[in-house]
Design an enzyme around this catalytic site. Structure first.
Site, short mmCIF file in Angstrom:
data_model
loop_
_atom_site.label_atom_id
_atom_site.label_comp_id
_atom_site.label_asym_id
_atom_site.label_seq_id
_atom_site.Cartn_x
_atom_site.Cartn_y
_atom_site.Cartn_z
N GLU A 33 0.94 -1.28 0.15
CA GLU A 33 0.04 0.01 -0.06
C GLU A 33 0.90 1.32 -0.03
O GLU A 33 2.16 1.08 0.25
CB GLU A 33 -0.96 -0.01 1.21
N ARG A 77 -2.66 10.66 -0.25
CA ARG A 77 -3.62 10.84 0.49
C ARG A 77 -4.07 11.98 1.14
O ARG A 77 -5.32 12.62 1.18
CB ARG A 77 -3.79 9.72 1.69
#
Ligand SMILES: Cc1cc2nc3c(=O)[nH]c(=O)nc-3n(C[C@H](O)[C@H](O)[C@H](O)COP(=O)(O)OP(=O)(O)OC[C@H]3O[C@@H](n4cnc5c(N)ncnc54)[C@H](O)[C@@H]3O)c2cc1C
Length: 530
Positions: free
Chosen positions: A114, A282
């Protein structure tokens, strides 16, 4: 009032609580309480997986470095190394409970990767890792001898000084409320372990379940415990915006496959904020969506992946495609409405990796604790690992060497006093205060902060806390009033911590101090001294 005795009192039934209870079961009588059903917790909703160095090409040093970078160098390096290094044995605990992590055709672990990880190191069980872990631990719990009380909510910790016992101020248990019978009683224990999770519900938009009201953090603070780094709240950039779709995340992979972030007219806006456009990291994406929402006054922004076509979308994102369709959104023809949502509480009760807090007799593990692993931002999939490892370490400390009552005498816990309180007759007051706190936190203490907004939030929260205190003492306690009181405390702790940090670092971004200072410093708030 009845008093229930146990050697170990565990509060919470997520990864941290269940694992603590399972490890402690062989050392003495364990009582576990949880405020709704066993599965009502953040753990059950975790999708991605759990970090652990398993690949021979990967190393603990690399994992620790990735964690420190994600945490904007505020993490505590020895703590980071310790937790990363203990992960493999903690994962074995889960495997022994019966969790079947995905494997590759050659029999090795199917490790995924990730954002922020320099290697493949995430174990997963499909995209419902949390649910599978929770189910396996609950199966094991049922055979463990641990006494479980569901729908039992912690009201407040019992501290020796408050019940008139001289000497060191210790935690000796707690008052609890049985939701069904309405009975309030005491649990007396020399070892109370809070595993009560985070406080996502402080914000208007969150992907956390309803139980995430920061109860453990608030009641530890009320008991005098030190609280650390509460300004660092992680927001997931793209939570589906739909009244019935609470908690459904649109995975970052959708942007990875070409989805653009657009406004309601279909105009892409990310390039204004970052040259990488919709593929920016993000925190930048979350900040940009927030900025567009504030600028336009719109309730959400949108993801546009229509260009990929139905056949591709159904094959590549079967779960997301199906889920969106349930809410009347066809990814092949419609824009997907999204908002950033509070996702993870990086700060919490200041604790060591083995759960020790600043209060004797009180331990904290999992998301409610702040060990120093995450620093200013959490690396993806490090949270379940932390809960798992710290539960193991806390049990290794408390199991063989439990705290015991002074001179072996259990303190007398006075009956819960209701005074002149009467049954509440205006629930609307409680729901209004809930909404007000969550909206003001979203508007003033969200992803982008300023001194002015923080000051306004602090002023309003001060008044609200006074109103809540009045209400709390005037009426008999209910789960709603307890949670309201707790989100108000957590909101205030977040604001106070944010006001103390005069820099932008990790998840704390303020327009008044946009730079990162050269000397990283933790934000520590002392517990309430009432
Ligand atoms: C949608 C989503 C996806 C996620 N995906 C991942 C992922 O892929 N990987 C990862 O590492 N992390 C992920 N996380 C984060 C991770 O799930 C949590 O950090 C972790 O589960 C926390 O575990 P915990 O045991 O500390 O708390 P929780 O699992 O939240 O458990 C807290 C427990 O305490 C109980 N409780 C709270 N207050 C009281 C009270 N007053 N009285 C009695 N009981 C109380 C609650 O009912 C609950 O049982 C995700 C989180 C969410 C919301």
């Amino acid at each position: 009032m009845k008093t229930v005795d146990c050697d170990y009192f565990v509060v919470g039934s997520g990864m941290a609580g269940l694992m603590s209870a399972l490890h402690l079961a062989s050392y003495g009588k364990v009582l576990l309480v949880t405020k709704m059903g066993l599965k009502d917790c953040n753990t059950n909703f975790a999708q991605g997986g759990i970090c652990c160095v398993m690949d021979p090409k990967d190393t603990f040093d690399k994992h620790a470095r990735d964690t420190m970078i994600a945490g904007a160098w505020l993490g505590n390096s020895p703590v980071v190394h310790e937790i990363c290094e203990h992960a493999p044995e903690a994962i074995r605990d889960l495997v022994e409970c019966g969790v079947k992590f995905a494997k590759s055709p050659d029999g090795s672990w199917d490790l995924t990767r990730e954002g922020g990880h320099s290697a493949r190191r995430i174990l997963h069980a499909g995209d419902i890792t949390g649910e599978k872990c929770e189910a396996a631990m609950i199966r094991r719990l049922k055979k463990s001898g641990v006494e479980v009380r569901e729908r039992t909510i912690l009201i407040d910790l019992v501290m020796t000084r408050r019940i008139g016992i001289k000497g060191e101020n210790r935690c000796v248990g707690a008052y609890v409320l049985d939701r069904d019978s309405g009975e309030i009683y005491a649990v007396r224990s020399p070892n109370t372990i809070l595993a009560t999770g985070g406080c996502g519900k402080v914000y208007l938009y969150t992907c956390n379940p309803d139980v995430a009201t920061g109860d453990g953090i608030a009641l530890a603070w009320r008991a005098g415990a030190k609280i650390e780094n509460m300004e660092f709240i992680q927001f997931h950039p793209t939570c589906l915006y739909h009244p019935q779709a609470r908690r459904f995340l649109i995975s970052e992979a959708v942007r990875g496959e070409g989805a653009e972030l657009v406004d309601r007219h279909g105009r892409a806006f990310m390039k204004k904020y970052d040259p990488r456009g919709s593929l920016a990291p993000r925190d930048i994406v979350a900040r940009s969506i927030d900025s567009e929402m504030k600028r336009t006054g719109d309730d959400c922004m949108y993801l546009d992946i229509r260009k990929k076509g139905r056949v591709y979308l159904m094959k590549r994102f079967p779960n997301i495609y199906r889920k969106c369709l349930e809410f009347g959104i066809d990814m092949a023809t419609d824009l997907i409405p999204v908002v950033p949502a509070a996702h993870y509480t990086c700060g919490g009760i200041k604790a060591t990796t083995d759960g020790r807090t600043s209060i004797p007799g009180l331990s904290a593990v999992g998301e409610c604790a702040c060990t120093g692993l995450h620093g200013a931002n959490r690396l993806a999939s490090n949270s379940l690992m932390e809960a798992l490892v710290c539960a193991r370490l806390a049990a290794a400390r408390l199991g063989p060497h439990p705290d015991t009552f002074a001179k072996g005498a259990a303190p007398e816990i006075p009956a819960w006093k209701t005074g002149a309180a009467v049954p509440p007759d205006e629930a609307v007051l409680v729901s209004h205060m809930w909404d007000e706190i969550r909206r003001l936190m979203w508007d003033y203490v969200g992803i982008v902060r300023t001194n002015k907004r923080l000051a306004r939030a602090a002023r309003r929260l001060k008044t609200l806390r006074r109103e809540i205190r009045d209400y709390y003492f005037r009426y008999l306690v209910t789960p709603d009033t307890l949670e309201l009181r707790n989100i108000a405390v957590c909101a205030e702790l977040i604001v106070r911590s944010a006001q103390k940090r005069r820099e932008s670092r990790g998840l704390h971004y303020t327009l008044d101090y946009p730079r990162m200072s050269k000397r990283p410093k933790q934000t520590v708030l002392d517990g309430f001294k009432g």
